[in-house]
Structures are given as structure tokens and as C-alpha cells.
Scaffold this motif. Sequence first.
Motif, mmCIF file in Angstrom:
data_model
loop_
_atom_site.group_PDB
_atom_site.id
_atom_site.type_symbol
_atom_site.label_atom_id
_atom_site.label_comp_id
_atom_site.label_asym_id
_atom_site.label_seq_id
_atom_site.Cartn_x
_atom_site.Cartn_y
_atom_site.Cartn_z
ATOM 1 N N VAL A 125 0.841 -1.202 0.000
ATOM 2 C CA VAL A 125 0.000 0.000 0.000
ATOM 3 C C VAL A 125 0.874 1.249 0.000
ATOM 4 C CG1 VAL A 125 -1.666 1.343 1.345
ATOM 5 C CG2 VAL A 125 -1.973 -1.131 1.083
ATOM 6 N N GLY A 126 1.972 1.225 0.767
ATOM 7 C CA GLY A 126 2.884 2.360 0.776
ATOM 8 C C GLY A 126 3.463 2.641 -0.597
ATOM 9 N N ALA A 127 3.838 1.569 -1.305
ATOM 10 C CA ALA A 127 4.384 1.739 -2.652
ATOM 11 C C ALA A 127 3.339 2.332 -3.595
ATOM 12 C CB ALA A 127 4.883 0.404 -3.180
ATOM 13 N N ALA A 128 2.085 1.900 -3.436
ATOM 14 C CA ALA A 128 1.022 2.393 -4.305
ATOM 15 C C ALA A 128 0.709 3.861 -4.046
ATOM 16 C CB ALA A 128 -0.240 1.546 -4.117
ATOM 17 N N LEU A 129 0.996 4.340 -2.836
ATOM 18 C CA LEU A 129 0.711 5.735 -2.501
ATOM 19 C C LEU A 129 1.729 6.703 -3.113
ATOM 20 C CD1 LEU A 129 -0.371 5.357 1.228
ATOM 21 C CD2 LEU A 129 -1.828 5.964 -0.719
ATOM 22 N N GLY A 130 2.823 6.162 -3.647
ATOM 23 C CA GLY A 130 3.790 7.002 -4.343
ATOM 24 C C GLY A 130 4.830 7.612 -3.426
ATOM 25 N N GLU A 131 5.405 8.719 -3.849
ATOM 26 C CA GLU A 131 6.569 9.271 -3.158
ATOM 27 C C GLU A 131 6.239 9.909 -1.814
ATOM 28 O OE1 GLU A 131 6.656 13.630 -5.450
ATOM 29 O OE2 GLU A 131 8.327 12.246 -5.606
ATOM 30 N N SER A 132 4.956 10.063 -1.495
ATOM 31 C CA SER A 132 4.601 10.652 -0.208
ATOM 32 C C SER A 132 4.846 9.694 0.953
ATOM 33 C CB SER A 132 3.131 11.092 -0.196
ATOM 34 O OG SER A 132 2.272 9.968 -0.319
ATOM 35 N N VAL A 133 4.978 8.407 0.651
ATOM 36 C CA VAL A 133 5.189 7.401 1.680
ATOM 37 C C VAL A 133 6.356 6.505 1.287
ATOM 38 C CG1 VAL A 133 4.174 5.477 2.957
ATOM 39 C CG2 VAL A 133 2.732 7.388 2.251
ATOM 40 N N ASP A 134 7.318 6.382 2.184
ATOM 41 C CA ASP A 134 8.465 5.495 1.967
ATOM 42 C C ASP A 134 8.462 4.452 3.078
ATOM 43 O OD1 ASP A 134 10.859 4.357 1.150
ATOM 44 O OD2 ASP A 134 12.076 5.804 2.257
ATOM 45 N N VAL A 135 8.124 3.201 2.721
ATOM 46 C CA VAL A 135 8.013 2.126 3.705
ATOM 47 C C VAL A 135 9.214 1.194 3.608
ATOM 48 C CG1 VAL A 135 6.659 0.133 4.471
ATOM 49 C CG2 VAL A 135 5.491 2.202 3.685
ATOM 50 N N VAL A 136 9.846 0.954 4.751
ATOM 51 C CA VAL A 136 10.881 -0.078 4.874
ATOM 52 C C VAL A 136 10.302 -1.145 5.787
ATOM 53 C CG1 VAL A 136 13.204 -0.611 5.686
ATOM 54 C CG2 VAL A 136 12.747 1.564 4.529
ATOM 55 N N ALA A 137 10.212 -2.375 5.268
ATOM 56 C CA ALA A 137 9.496 -3.432 5.995
ATOM 57 C C ALA A 137 10.373 -4.672 6.151
ATOM 58 C CB ALA A 137 8.201 -3.773 5.263
ATOM 59 N N PRO A 138 11.315 -4.654 7.103
ATOM 60 C CA PRO A 138 12.201 -5.809 7.301
ATOM 61 C C PRO A 138 11.485 -6.970 7.987
ATOM 62 C CG PRO A 138 12.624 -4.154 8.975
ATOM 63 C CD PRO A 138 11.628 -3.543 8.025
ATOM 64 N N GLY A 139 11.872 -8.181 7.618
ATOM 65 C CA GLY A 139 11.369 -9.360 8.307
ATOM 66 C C GLY A 139 12.129 -9.581 9.600
ATOM 67 N N SER A 140 11.745 -10.609 10.339
ATOM 68 C CA SER A 140 12.350 -10.844 11.651
ATOM 69 C C SER A 140 13.822 -11.213 11.557
ATOM 70 C CB SER A 140 11.590 -11.942 12.392
ATOM 71 O OG SER A 140 11.582 -13.150 11.639
ATOM 72 N N ALA A 141 14.236 -11.789 10.419
ATOM 73 C CA ALA A 141 15.645 -12.122 10.251
ATOM 74 C C ALA A 141 16.493 -10.857 10.112
ATOM 75 C CB ALA A 141 15.836 -13.021 9.032
ATOM 76 N N GLU A 142 15.890 -9.790 9.591
ATOM 77 C CA GLU A 142 16.598 -8.526 9.417
ATOM 78 C C GLU A 142 16.444 -7.614 10.636
ATOM 79 O OE1 GLU A 142 15.745 -7.228 5.029
ATOM 80 O OE2 GLU A 142 14.054 -8.410 5.779
ATOM 81 N N LEU A 143 15.284 -7.680 11.282
ATOM 82 C CA LEU A 143 15.032 -6.864 12.463
ATOM 83 C C LEU A 143 14.266 -7.699 13.476
ATOM 84 C CD1 LEU A 143 14.954 -4.370 14.209
ATOM 85 C CD2 LEU A 143 13.043 -3.503 12.834
ATOM 86 N N ASP A 144 14.989 -8.237 14.442
ATOM 87 C CA ASP A 144 14.396 -9.012 15.528
ATOM 88 C C ASP A 144 14.067 -8.039 16.658
ATOM 89 O OD1 ASP A 144 13.803 -10.630 17.690
ATOM 90 O OD2 ASP A 144 15.440 -12.041 17.344
ATOM 91 N N VAL A 145 12.774 -7.836 16.927
ATOM 92 C CA VAL A 145 12.387 -6.829 17.913
ATOM 93 C C VAL A 145 12.773 -7.221 19.331
ATOM 94 C CG1 VAL A 145 10.498 -5.903 16.523
ATOM 95 C CG2 VAL A 145 10.047 -7.784 18.134
ATOM 96 N N THR A 146 13.213 -8.459 19.526
ATOM 97 C CA THR A 146 13.658 -8.876 20.860
ATOM 98 C C THR A 146 15.143 -8.611 21.067
ATOM 99 O OG1 THR A 146 14.197 -11.168 20.255
ATOM 100 C CG2 THR A 146 11.912 -10.691 20.823
ATOM 101 N N GLU A 147 15.832 -8.103 20.043
ATOM 102 C CA GLU A 147 17.256 -7.794 20.121
ATOM 103 C C GLU A 147 17.438 -6.283 20.264
ATOM 104 O OE1 GLU A 147 19.835 -9.716 20.348
ATOM 105 O OE2 GLU A 147 18.709 -11.591 20.193
ATOM 106 N N PRO A 148 17.793 -5.799 21.448
ATOM 107 C CA PRO A 148 17.896 -4.347 21.668
ATOM 108 C C PRO A 148 18.790 -3.628 20.670
ATOM 109 C CG PRO A 148 18.020 -5.514 23.758
ATOM 110 C CD PRO A 148 18.071 -6.564 22.688
ATOM 111 N N GLY A 149 19.946 -4.213 20.389
ATOM 112 C CA GLY A 149 20.870 -3.550 19.469
ATOM 113 C C GLY A 149 20.269 -3.359 18.086
ATOM 114 N N ALA A 150 19.549 -4.357 17.609
ATOM 115 C CA ALA A 150 18.928 -4.273 16.288
ATOM 116 C C ALA A 150 17.845 -3.205 16.264
ATOM 117 C CB ALA A 150 18.342 -5.632 15.899
ATOM 118 N N VAL A 151 17.092 -3.110 17.346
ATOM 119 C CA VAL A 151 16.029 -2.110 17.421
ATOM 120 C C VAL A 151 16.619 -0.706 17.449
ATOM 121 C CG1 VAL A 151 14.129 -1.213 18.825
ATOM 122 C CG2 VAL A 151 14.401 -3.689 18.520
#
Length: 315
Positions: free
Chosen positions: A30-56
Amino acid sequence: MARSRSDGSRGIAVLVPGGHGQLGRDLAAVGAALGESVDVVAPGSAELDVTEPGAVVEAVADLAAGAAQEGRWPVVVNAAAYSAVDAAEDDEDTAFAVNADGPRMLAAVCSSRSVPLVHVSTDYVFGGAADRPYEPGDPLGPRSAYGRTKAAGEDAVLGSGARAWVVRTAWLYGASGHNFVKTMIDLEARRDTLSVVDDQVGSPTWSGDLARGLLELAGRVAAGEGPARAVLHCTNAGQATWFDLARAVFEELGADPERVRPCTTEEFPRPAPRPAYSVLSSSAWAEAGLTPLRPWREAVSAFVSELRQEPTARR
């Protein structure tokens, strides 16, 4: 030098932890469809583990720095969750780490960077004994490990001091991953009849519609114009049982809905107790000036039509 958008607005930079789940993927699409007004970066858990403080810390710092460079407002929309409801009954520690400790860390880092946070939660935080749609301020009463850990995550976010909004949704389905609607599509092709629970009532919600709502809210809060209410509900309008939803899917497939037979929860036991009634009121969402989602039946029709046009739909 910071750049502005071509229409003069700043636009938003959105970080979506849990970006490879069904909601995360729809937020990115949806962010991509909205064009340049929205830039979404959507990492998976392998790229951003929310339980790892340093990664967050690193991810939110990169978001803030990149947004400043691009002249955007930064905002985090947390779609990361341990959502295996039945498995959580035997693995509540892991569910708690993802659903409570992760949001707590995200909120703390967002607070330190002055980045607003939109955190996605669930109808499972309620007990299910209500006789009218749940409002955001109603008392919680989770009956499952999943519900308890999500309720703890809400508390962590709301008590963090961050500019944070909790958005509860329900009965989510989308093109990615496993969900009830996709299961019904699969079973329609393989079974003559099937029995589906008809004594649980909720708010079926297409993750594509929810993604649009969340990005609308994200744009508002990132610009400092967000609603004052910290907890909101966002679902497709109306209510249904699982039986109703299954029959709707069959109708959209051109199959005979009479092939779907009603059964009770007792006839289809699961490890985790489900709320008997978990319809969420979206009144506060509309009162905040946010666009209400369409009726659930219209959303099912649109989703099935879209899915049938994409035979290689995401798994």
C-alpha cells in the motif's frame, strides 16, 4: 539538504517491524502504491528481531537519520507479533518476548528518538463475554496466552512515555501466509462439505484495508496531527461468525454455500480458548477523523477477486 515532496508536503518514512507477515507485506504494498509521499521499509524478523535491543536501536536510528536527510517525518508501525495462537499456549515465554518485550523496547527507543509509534494489537485482549461491540476503553480480560502477551505489549507501549498509539484489529486475513480465508479457498477445492464454527462472533478484516488505515493514521501522527486517543480499533465494518465468513468465501468462488455446515466451538476444540464475542467498535476511529473501513462482506469480495487474479499469490 532535506528534500521536500513534489507537492510541497514532507511525506513520511515508515519502519515496519514484522514486514514479512501478511500485514507487513500489505503495508509495504500500500505504501508503494501511494507514491513518493510514503516510503516504507518493511524488514522481516531475520533482518530486524524486535527482541534484540541492538537491532532495534540501529533500525530506529537509521529511520530517524534517513527521514531527516529526505525531509520526511519518521514513524514506526509495529506489525511484528507472535501470532500462533494455539502454539502460544505451550510457548508463552517466546510469545511474551515478541509480543511484550519487543514492543517495550521499540517504544523506549522511539521515545529516545522522538519518533511516534503505532502498535498493532488484537481483539484477543478481551474476554469475549460482551453483548455489544468493544470500545477502546473497555476492561481487558484475555483468556489465552496470546491474548495475555498482547495485552502486556499494549501496557508496555502505553506506559513507555513514547508518542504511541495502539490499534486493535481482528480476524485478519491477507494474501501472504496462512489465514482462515485462504484455508477456506483451499478446502472448497478439496472437500464436498465442511463444518465451521458458528458460535464465535467477530470482525473479519482484510489486511490490505487495515494497512491503508494504519498508514493514514501514521501520516497524521508523524505530522503531529494525530488523534489524542491512545487506543483505537480498526476493522472492516460489521460482524460475522466463522461460518458466515466461510459461506461468503464460497459465494465469491461461485460455490454452493450450503456445502458449509455450522458447528459449535465444543465440536471443534482448540488448545487456546477463543473469545465467543470479540466485535470491535470503530466509533473512536471515525470520531478521530480517520477513514472507516468498508463492510467486511465487501472486503471479502474484493480480496477473493484480487487473489484469483494473482494465481501465484504470496505464500
